[in-house]
Design a protein around this motif. Structure first.
Motif, PDB file in Angstrom:
ATOM      1  N   UNK A 103      41.399  21.069  30.788  1.00  0.00           N
ATOM      2  CA  UNK A 103      42.707  20.471  30.499  1.00  0.00           C
ATOM      3  C   UNK A 103      43.439  20.085  31.773  1.00  0.00           C
ATOM      4  N   UNK A 104      44.680  20.500  31.877  1.00  0.00           N
ATOM      5  CA  UNK A 104      45.482  20.134  33.057  1.00  0.00           C
ATOM      6  C   UNK A 104      44.966  20.784  34.333  1.00  0.00           C
ATOM      7  N   UNK A 105      44.085  21.760  34.200  1.00  0.00           N
ATOM      8  CA  UNK A 105      43.535  22.460  35.371  1.00  0.00           C
ATOM      9  C   UNK A 105      42.214  21.853  35.847  1.00  0.00           C
ATOM     10  N   UNK A 106      41.786  20.751  35.254  1.00  0.00           N
ATOM     11  CA  UNK A 106      40.508  20.113  35.591  1.00  0.00           C
ATOM     12  C   UNK A 106      40.359  19.726  37.065  1.00  0.00           C
ATOM     13  N   UNK A 107      41.439  19.381  37.797  1.00  0.00           N
ATOM     14  CA  UNK A 107      41.240  19.016  39.214  1.00  0.00           C
ATOM     15  C   UNK A 107      40.611  20.117  40.074  1.00  0.00           C
ATOM     16  N   UNK A 108      40.661  21.357  39.619  1.00  0.00           N
ATOM     17  CA  UNK A 108      40.066  22.440  40.411  1.00  0.00           C
ATOM     18  C   UNK A 108      38.675  22.821  39.913  1.00  0.00           C
ATOM     19  N   UNK A 109      38.119  22.018  39.024  1.00  0.00           N
ATOM     20  CA  UNK A 109      36.791  22.311  38.476  1.00  0.00           C
ATOM     21  C   UNK A 109      35.694  22.293  39.541  1.00  0.00           C
ATOM     22  N   UNK A 110      35.935  21.659  40.675  1.00  0.00           N
ATOM     23  CA  UNK A 110      34.929  21.657  41.754  1.00  0.00           C
ATOM     24  C   UNK A 110      34.511  23.078  42.123  1.00  0.00           C
ATOM     25  N   UNK A 111      35.417  24.030  41.933  1.00  0.00           N
ATOM     26  CA  UNK A 111      35.132  25.416  42.304  1.00  0.00           C
ATOM     27  C   UNK A 111      33.969  25.997  41.503  1.00  0.00           C
ATOM     28  N   UNK A 112      33.691  25.426  40.343  1.00  0.00           N
ATOM     29  CA  UNK A 112      32.586  25.905  39.507  1.00  0.00           C
ATOM     30  C   UNK A 112      31.245  25.758  40.211  1.00  0.00           C
ATOM     31  N   UNK A 113      31.150  24.869  41.196  1.00  0.00           N
ATOM     32  CA  UNK A 113      29.891  24.649  41.911  1.00  0.00           C
ATOM     33  C   UNK A 113      29.694  25.613  43.085  1.00  0.00           C
ATOM     34  N   UNK A 114      30.688  26.430  43.361  1.00  0.00           N
ATOM     35  CA  UNK A 114      30.541  27.433  44.431  1.00  0.00           C
ATOM     36  C   UNK A 114      29.628  28.551  43.931  1.00  0.00           C
ATOM     37  N   UNK A 115      28.768  29.095  44.787  1.00  0.00           N
ATOM     38  CA  UNK A 115      27.875  30.173  44.345  1.00  0.00           C
ATOM     39  C   UNK A 115      28.592  31.503  44.101  1.00  0.00           C
ATOM     40  N   UNK A 116      29.862  31.573  44.501  1.00  0.00           N
ATOM     41  CA  UNK A 116      30.635  32.796  44.286  1.00  0.00           C
ATOM     42  C   UNK A 116      32.093  32.426  44.065  1.00  0.00           C
ATOM     43  N   UNK A 117      32.678  33.006  43.034  1.00  0.00           N
ATOM     44  CA  UNK A 117      34.123  32.919  42.830  1.00  0.00           C
ATOM     45  C   UNK A 117      34.661  34.334  42.903  1.00  0.00           C
ATOM     46  N   UNK A 118      35.649  34.543  43.748  1.00  0.00           N
ATOM     47  CA  UNK A 118      36.279  35.856  43.850  1.00  0.00           C
ATOM     48  C   UNK A 118      37.642  35.767  43.183  1.00  0.00           C
ATOM     49  N   UNK A 119      37.831  36.573  42.153  1.00  0.00           N
ATOM     50  CA  UNK A 119      39.138  36.662  41.514  1.00  0.00           C
ATOM     51  C   UNK A 119      39.931  37.718  42.273  1.00  0.00           C
ATOM     52  N   UNK A 120      41.014  37.285  42.869  1.00  0.00           N
ATOM     53  CA  UNK A 120      41.902  38.178  43.618  1.00  0.00           C
ATOM     54  C   UNK A 120      42.998  38.612  42.653  1.00  0.00           C
ATOM     55  N   UNK A 121      43.045  39.880  42.370  1.00  0.00           N
ATOM     56  CA  UNK A 121      43.951  40.407  41.351  1.00  0.00           C
ATOM     57  C   UNK A 121      44.920  41.418  41.955  1.00  0.00           C
ATOM     58  N   UNK A 122      46.048  41.594  41.275  1.00  0.00           N
ATOM     59  CA  UNK A 122      47.064  42.563  41.705  1.00  0.00           C
ATOM     60  C   UNK A 122      47.281  43.573  40.591  1.00  0.00           C
ATOM     61  N   UNK A 123      47.038  44.823  40.909  1.00  0.00           N
ATOM     62  CA  UNK A 123      47.326  45.883  39.955  1.00  0.00           C
ATOM     63  C   UNK A 123      48.804  46.215  40.079  1.00  0.00           C
ATOM     64  N   UNK A 124      49.545  46.019  39.011  1.00  0.00           N
ATOM     65  CA  UNK A 124      50.994  46.134  39.064  1.00  0.00           C
ATOM     66  C   UNK A 124      51.516  47.526  38.772  1.00  0.00           C
ATOM     67  N   UNK A 125      50.751  48.371  38.121  1.00  0.00           N
ATOM     68  CA  UNK A 125      51.286  49.673  37.730  1.00  0.00           C
ATOM     69  C   UNK A 125      51.560  50.575  38.912  1.00  0.00           C
ATOM     70  N   UNK A 126      50.839  50.425  40.001  1.00  0.00           N
ATOM     71  CA  UNK A 126      51.041  51.288  41.164  1.00  0.00           C
ATOM     72  C   UNK A 126      52.450  51.228  41.702  1.00  0.00           C
ATOM     73  N   UNK A 127      53.058  50.046  41.667  1.00  0.00           N
ATOM     74  CA  UNK A 127      54.418  49.909  42.170  1.00  0.00           C
ATOM     75  C   UNK A 127      55.408  50.622  41.272  1.00  0.00           C
ATOM     76  N   UNK A 128      55.198  50.567  39.976  1.00  0.00           N
ATOM     77  CA  UNK A 128      56.105  51.240  39.046  1.00  0.00           C
ATOM     78  C   UNK A 128      55.926  52.744  39.176  1.00  0.00           C
ATOM     79  N   UNK A 129      54.678  53.204  39.247  1.00  0.00           N
ATOM     80  CA  UNK A 129      54.406  54.630  39.348  1.00  0.00           C
ATOM     81  C   UNK A 129      54.930  55.204  40.653  1.00  0.00           C
ATOM     82  N   UNK A 130      55.000  54.389  41.693  1.00  0.00           N
ATOM     83  CA  UNK A 130      55.493  54.857  42.983  1.00  0.00           C
ATOM     84  C   UNK A 130      57.015  54.898  43.016  1.00  0.00           C
ATOM     85  N   UNK A 131      57.664  54.614  41.881  1.00  0.00           N
ATOM     86  CA  UNK A 131      59.118  54.681  41.826  1.00  0.00           C
ATOM     87  C   UNK A 131      59.796  53.387  42.242  1.00  0.00           C
ATOM     88  N   UNK A 132      59.027  52.317  42.384  1.00  0.00           N
ATOM     89  CA  UNK A 132      59.604  51.028  42.752  1.00  0.00           C
ATOM     90  C   UNK A 132      60.268  50.409  41.542  1.00  0.00           C
TER      91      UNK A 132
END
Length: 197
Positions: free
Chosen positions: A69-98
């Motif tokens: 769909x609207x994200x088709x311009x980034x489809x070139x990435x599908x041809x890379x032999x590796x995709x790394x999903x960089x994720x953020x775990x959000x619960x740690x900040x809440x548990x730390x009292x933030x």
């Protein structure tokens, strides 16, 4: 004066959108993620998590889910032999009292970790391209990412295709973004600074 190895690395790193069809050794994948793991983070929360999407079937499923769909311009990435999903775990900040508003720090922390990853990749001869334009909900579903973790970005990784030099984009002058003591006050030497020296 010669360039330091770090400066050469920074100057040579570029976004790569054309990759060779060659798999990346697992040792190199471990090395780039280890470099990211070593990044500093707010309150040492280390919110980053990584999903290395390596198999052709998994890459295709992820690509179909999040580059359509609207994200088709980034489809070139599908041809890379590796995709790394960089994720953020959000619960740690809440548990730390933030407070909830401080969760944005995880975005900054993941940005630092991601830059460590792409620089380590460049040192290993791998090309990378940050992908910020993709369907995050679909990526989360395709990767099985739990509800409390946000997919911040995808990073395409692979060997740059021979004969396809990355287009070097001009950089704004240093003097247009560096001031001394207060906004608008010129920093001495910024007008003539050449970072290639």
């Amino acid at each position: 004066m010669s360039l330091s190895p770090f400066r050469r690395l920074v100057l040579s790193r570029a976004s790569i959108r054309h990759f060779e069809e060659r798999s990346i050794p697992e040792a190199d994948i471990l090395a780039i993620v280890e470099a990211a793991r070593r990044a500093p983070s707010s309150e040492n929360a280390q919110p980053w998590r990584f999903v290395a999407v390596k198999s052709p079937a998994a890459r295709e499923a992820l690509s179909r889910a999040c580059f359509s769909g609207i994200f088709a311009p980034t489809r070139f990435a599908a041809r890379a032999p590796l995709l790394v999903a960089l994720c953020a775990e959000r619960t740690g900040f809440i548990e730390a009292g933030k407070s909830i508003k401080d969760r944005a720090m995880s975005q900054l922390d993941c940005g630092i970790a991601g830059e460590h990853l792409v620089l380590q990749a460049a040192e290993l001869g791998l090309g990378t391209c940050w992908i910020g334009w993709f369907n995050r909900r679909a990526a989360r579903r395709a990767l099985g990412v739990p509800w409390h973790v946000q997919v911040v970005s995808l990073i395409a990784v692979g060997y740059p295709r021979e004969g396809r030099s990355p287009q070097r984009r001009p950089r704004k002058p240093l003097a247009s973004m560096l001031w001394l003591d207060s906004w608008g006050k010129s920093f001495p030497g910024a007008e003539s600074y050449d970072d290639r020296k």
